[in-house]
Design a protein around this motif. Sequence first.
Motif, PDB file in Angstrom:
ATOM      1  N   THR A 161       0.679  -1.146  -0.040  1.00  0.00           N
ATOM      2  CA  THR A 161      -0.203   0.041  -0.115  1.00  0.00           C
ATOM      3  C   THR A 161       0.975   1.755   0.276  1.00  0.00           C
ATOM      4  O   THR A 161       0.665   2.108  -0.494  1.00  0.00           O
ATOM      5  CB  THR A 161      -1.071   0.268   1.035  1.00  0.00           C
ATOM      6  OG1 THR A 161      -1.472  -0.978   1.165  1.00  0.00           O
ATOM      7  CG2 THR A 161      -1.238   0.616   1.331  1.00  0.00           C
ATOM      8  N   LEU A 162       2.073   1.099   1.147  1.00  0.00           N
ATOM      9  CA  LEU A 162       2.480   2.292   1.327  1.00  0.00           C
ATOM     10  C   LEU A 162       3.337   2.356  -0.115  1.00  0.00           C
ATOM     11  O   LEU A 162       3.985   3.475  -1.526  1.00  0.00           O
ATOM     12  CB  LEU A 162       4.469   1.709   1.983  1.00  0.00           C
ATOM     13  CG  LEU A 162       5.487   3.773   2.205  1.00  0.00           C
ATOM     14  CD1 LEU A 162       4.510   4.220   2.017  1.00  0.00           C
ATOM     15  CD2 LEU A 162       6.183   2.584   2.754  1.00  0.00           C
ATOM     16  N   ARG A 163       4.086   1.533  -1.006  1.00  0.00           N
ATOM     17  CA  ARG A 163       4.738   1.601  -2.884  1.00  0.00           C
ATOM     18  C   ARG A 163       3.278   2.248  -3.349  1.00  0.00           C
ATOM     19  O   ARG A 163       3.459   2.997  -3.881  1.00  0.00           O
ATOM     20  CB  ARG A 163       4.741  -0.138  -3.504  1.00  0.00           C
ATOM     21  CG  ARG A 163       5.897   0.128  -4.718  1.00  0.00           C
ATOM     22  CD  ARG A 163       6.610  -1.709  -4.665  1.00  0.00           C
ATOM     23  NE  ARG A 163       4.837  -1.829  -5.433  1.00  0.00           N
ATOM     24  CZ  ARG A 163       5.272  -3.387  -5.063  1.00  0.00           C
ATOM     25  NH1 ARG A 163       5.940  -4.161  -5.834  1.00  0.00           N
ATOM     26  NH2 ARG A 163       3.306  -4.252  -5.446  1.00  0.00           N
ATOM     27  N   THR A 164       1.776   1.955  -3.757  1.00  0.00           N
ATOM     28  CA  THR A 164       1.338   2.316  -4.635  1.00  0.00           C
ATOM     29  C   THR A 164       1.095   4.316  -4.363  1.00  0.00           C
ATOM     30  O   THR A 164       0.763   4.571  -5.333  1.00  0.00           O
ATOM     31  CB  THR A 164       0.008   1.787  -3.802  1.00  0.00           C
ATOM     32  OG1 THR A 164       0.204   0.408  -4.220  1.00  0.00           O
ATOM     33  CG2 THR A 164      -1.598   2.363  -4.845  1.00  0.00           C
ATOM     34  N   LYS A 165       1.039   4.190  -3.430  1.00  0.00           N
ATOM     35  CA  LYS A 165       1.238   6.251  -3.014  1.00  0.00           C
ATOM     36  C   LYS A 165       3.027   6.468  -3.107  1.00  0.00           C
ATOM     37  O   LYS A 165       2.093   7.832  -3.766  1.00  0.00           O
ATOM     38  CB  LYS A 165       1.040   5.956  -1.262  1.00  0.00           C
ATOM     39  CG  LYS A 165      -0.048   5.291  -0.345  1.00  0.00           C
ATOM     40  CD  LYS A 165       0.381   6.264   0.725  1.00  0.00           C
ATOM     41  CE  LYS A 165      -2.022   5.738   1.302  1.00  0.00           C
ATOM     42  NZ  LYS A 165      -2.746   6.341   0.672  1.00  0.00           N
ATOM     43  N   LEU A 166       3.708   6.133  -3.034  1.00  0.00           N
ATOM     44  CA  LEU A 166       4.980   6.164  -3.794  1.00  0.00           C
ATOM     45  C   LEU A 166       5.236   6.569  -5.101  1.00  0.00           C
ATOM     46  O   LEU A 166       5.013   7.916  -5.814  1.00  0.00           O
ATOM     47  CB  LEU A 166       6.096   5.338  -3.419  1.00  0.00           C
ATOM     48  CG  LEU A 166       6.113   5.748  -1.972  1.00  0.00           C
ATOM     49  CD1 LEU A 166       7.603   4.787  -1.069  1.00  0.00           C
ATOM     50  CD2 LEU A 166       6.839   6.644  -0.870  1.00  0.00           C
ATOM     51  N   LYS A 167       3.979   5.613  -5.920  1.00  0.00           N
ATOM     52  CA  LYS A 167       4.498   5.583  -7.583  1.00  0.00           C
ATOM     53  C   LYS A 167       3.600   6.569  -7.624  1.00  0.00           C
ATOM     54  O   LYS A 167       3.409   6.823  -9.090  1.00  0.00           O
ATOM     55  CB  LYS A 167       3.933   4.221  -7.907  1.00  0.00           C
ATOM     56  CG  LYS A 167       5.076   2.993  -7.363  1.00  0.00           C
ATOM     57  CD  LYS A 167       3.616   1.327  -8.501  1.00  0.00           C
ATOM     58  CE  LYS A 167       5.193   0.473  -8.280  1.00  0.00           C
ATOM     59  NZ  LYS A 167       4.779  -0.509  -9.185  1.00  0.00           N
TER      60      LYS A 167
END
Length: 385
Positions: A301-307
């Motif tokens: 979920t964190l990665r999705t926000k960073l993308k």
Amino acid sequence: MNNSILAKIKFLLFIFISTAVFSQQAVEAKGSGLNKADALQDALRNAVSQAVGVSLRSETRVENFMVISDAIASNTSGYIKKYTVTKEVPFPDRFEVTVQAEVTTNSLEADFKLLSKTIGGVRFLVMVDPSVQNETEKKDLQIAVDRINSFLAERSYRYVDQSRLKTLQTERSNLLQESNAQLSYAQQLAVLSNAQFIILVSQLTTSEVKGAFDISQGKKVSFQARAFDNCTGEGLGSISLESLPKAGNSANSIQALNQAVDLNFSKLIAMVTGYIGSWVNSGTPYEIRFYNSGTFRDLRTLRTKLKADKNFGGDLEIVSANNYTKLVCTYKNRADDLADKILDYADEIPALQKQLIDVKMIYGRQINFAPQSYIIPNLLKPAQQ
């Protein structure tokens, strides 16, 4: 067309032409190499370096000025509009080329300032590869290490002094370490000395060079040098450094080893600075480590926000290691800004927010996170210098 309109047009043309002129710089530069192609590339890099020096005189106090300058110069095609070879001189042991080049300075200055904001302090650790066991070979390779450090000093690069390295090697048995499988001996020393890049030298050999009719031209000394980004663990390349053949040459010849460095080491530095120069377009590479900080689903979920954040790039790959999970990415700003972003996004994810994720250590472009209450076992702490 009335005179006032005509005057305005002329004024705008003047501004346009003036801007075009002042955004370019005519430079004459000389380069040398073992062959014509290498000499030409060296000349073009020197042309860009000269343009950097002239355009950015006021920036010369910037930390890592020469590293950034060389990183910019590694991308000659991006800044040189056109060039003409004005002189070529072949020598028995090298080739020299002189060029007249037009360097575009607007993008050069912008890229320089971008890199100066993002790369942080850069220090090199140069050492004999720990895998070398032969004591005589170690001693001879140390001559090469000393010359490489002198080369770095001449370029105003920061490096780990050999006396400091010896102190760390002596104290190492008492130092905390994560795991031999996760952090190599050289990496441990680099972390402890705040070195972002490692250069290992090894494979010292002496060989006979034969010319026409199988006539010996003498012996040459060669050794391998490999460069690594210690913050991300990425290998940046390796080269073979060779001296010129000379009668009576031997492996422990200080002159031969120094010559091998002087003739070839700029190629390895070009690999490193080219790697740094690529950060202008792709962003600076970072390794973000999360200790005891939630599940793979939470970090996904964190990665999705960073993308979704335009400042992040790269593959944003999530990798599980021994006692932590890491996320590799690129980011177009400084490490402390990246840390702030990660904390902000983590607070938007209930499972991570509940754990009060915090920064435990920033080492160059490696940032370690964990819950505030969690103490990372045996986390290496870089020495303060």
